[in-house]
Motif scaffolding. Structure first.
Motif, mmCIF file in Angstrom:
data_model
loop_
_atom_site.group_PDB
_atom_site.id
_atom_site.type_symbol
_atom_site.label_atom_id
_atom_site.label_comp_id
_atom_site.label_asym_id
_atom_site.label_seq_id
_atom_site.Cartn_x
_atom_site.Cartn_y
_atom_site.Cartn_z
ATOM 1 N N ARG A 1 0.840 -1.286 -0.014
ATOM 2 C CA ARG A 1 -0.058 0.036 0.062
ATOM 3 C C ARG A 1 0.710 1.134 -0.006
ATOM 4 N N THR A 2 0.347 2.311 -0.524
ATOM 5 C CA THR A 2 0.942 3.636 -0.563
ATOM 6 C C THR A 2 1.077 4.110 1.093
ATOM 7 N N ALA A 3 1.810 5.201 1.259
ATOM 8 C CA ALA A 3 2.230 5.780 2.255
ATOM 9 C C ALA A 3 0.789 6.585 2.802
ATOM 10 N N GLU A 4 -0.015 7.129 1.518
ATOM 11 C CA GLU A 4 -1.089 7.666 1.835
ATOM 12 C C GLU A 4 -2.294 6.689 2.056
ATOM 13 N N GLN A 5 -2.222 5.758 1.689
ATOM 14 C CA GLN A 5 -3.331 4.642 2.211
ATOM 15 C C GLN A 5 -3.093 4.107 3.482
ATOM 16 N N PRO B 1 5.802 -8.668 5.085
ATOM 17 C CA PRO B 1 6.413 -8.837 3.679
ATOM 18 C C PRO B 1 5.257 -9.801 3.016
ATOM 19 N N ALA B 2 5.110 -9.436 1.612
ATOM 20 C CA ALA B 2 4.094 -10.215 0.775
ATOM 21 C C ALA B 2 4.741 -11.617 0.563
ATOM 22 N N THR B 3 6.094 -11.887 0.867
ATOM 23 C CA THR B 3 6.332 -13.301 0.645
ATOM 24 C C THR B 3 6.143 -14.097 1.958
ATOM 25 N N GLU B 4 5.705 -13.390 3.048
ATOM 26 C CA GLU B 4 5.589 -14.080 4.326
ATOM 27 C C GLU B 4 4.035 -14.224 4.772
ATOM 28 N N ILE B 5 3.375 -13.990 3.718
ATOM 29 C CA ILE B 5 1.679 -14.458 3.871
ATOM 30 C C ILE B 5 1.126 -15.406 2.807
ATOM 31 N N LEU B 6 0.711 -16.376 3.362
ATOM 32 C CA LEU B 6 0.170 -17.543 2.479
ATOM 33 C C LEU B 6 -1.490 -17.480 2.207
ATOM 34 N N VAL B 7 -1.889 -17.270 1.058
ATOM 35 C CA VAL B 7 -3.388 -17.336 0.933
ATOM 36 C C VAL B 7 -3.860 -18.212 -0.124
ATOM 37 N N GLY C 1 -2.768 -21.112 -0.641
ATOM 38 C CA GLY C 1 -1.542 -21.825 -1.373
ATOM 39 C C GLY C 1 -0.497 -21.205 -2.018
ATOM 40 N N GLN C 2 -0.958 -19.881 -2.033
ATOM 41 C CA GLN C 2 0.269 -18.924 -2.827
ATOM 42 C C GLN C 2 0.429 -17.702 -1.611
ATOM 43 N N GLN D 1 0.187 -11.205 -6.263
ATOM 44 C CA GLN D 1 0.248 -9.919 -6.544
ATOM 45 C C GLN D 1 0.623 -9.851 -8.060
ATOM 46 N N ALA D 2 1.550 -10.783 -8.098
ATOM 47 C CA ALA D 2 2.311 -10.796 -9.402
ATOM 48 C C ALA D 2 1.357 -11.437 -10.496
#
Length: 66
Positions: free
Chosen positions: A12-16, A47-53, A55-56, A62-63
């Motif tokens: 997310r952006t700083a503003e969000q 970090p997005a690499t440390e959240i599993l949803v 099985g991904q 996001q990619a």
């Protein structure tokens, strides 16, 4: 004095993020009838690499959107 921790996947952006913590602070103060100055809100960005949803990792999901 309420203490509110928000765990949020990165991206997310700083503003969000600023808008989120301000809205949560105001909502908490209103909900329990306390001055907003007594509300503590902090955001923990995970970090997005440390959240599993499903099985991904969040990074993989996001990619896939791009």
């Amino acid at each position: 004095m309420p203490f509110i921790q928000i765990n949020l996947g990165e991206g997310r952006t700083a503003e969000q993020k600023d808008k989120l913590i301000r809205a949560v602070s105001a909502a908490a103060a209103d909900a329990i009838s306390v001055p907003e100055a007594s509300v503590r809100v902090w955001l923990v960005e995970v970090p997005a690499t440390e959240i599993l949803v499903g099985g991904q990792t969040l990074a993989e999901r996001q990619a896939g959107r791009s």
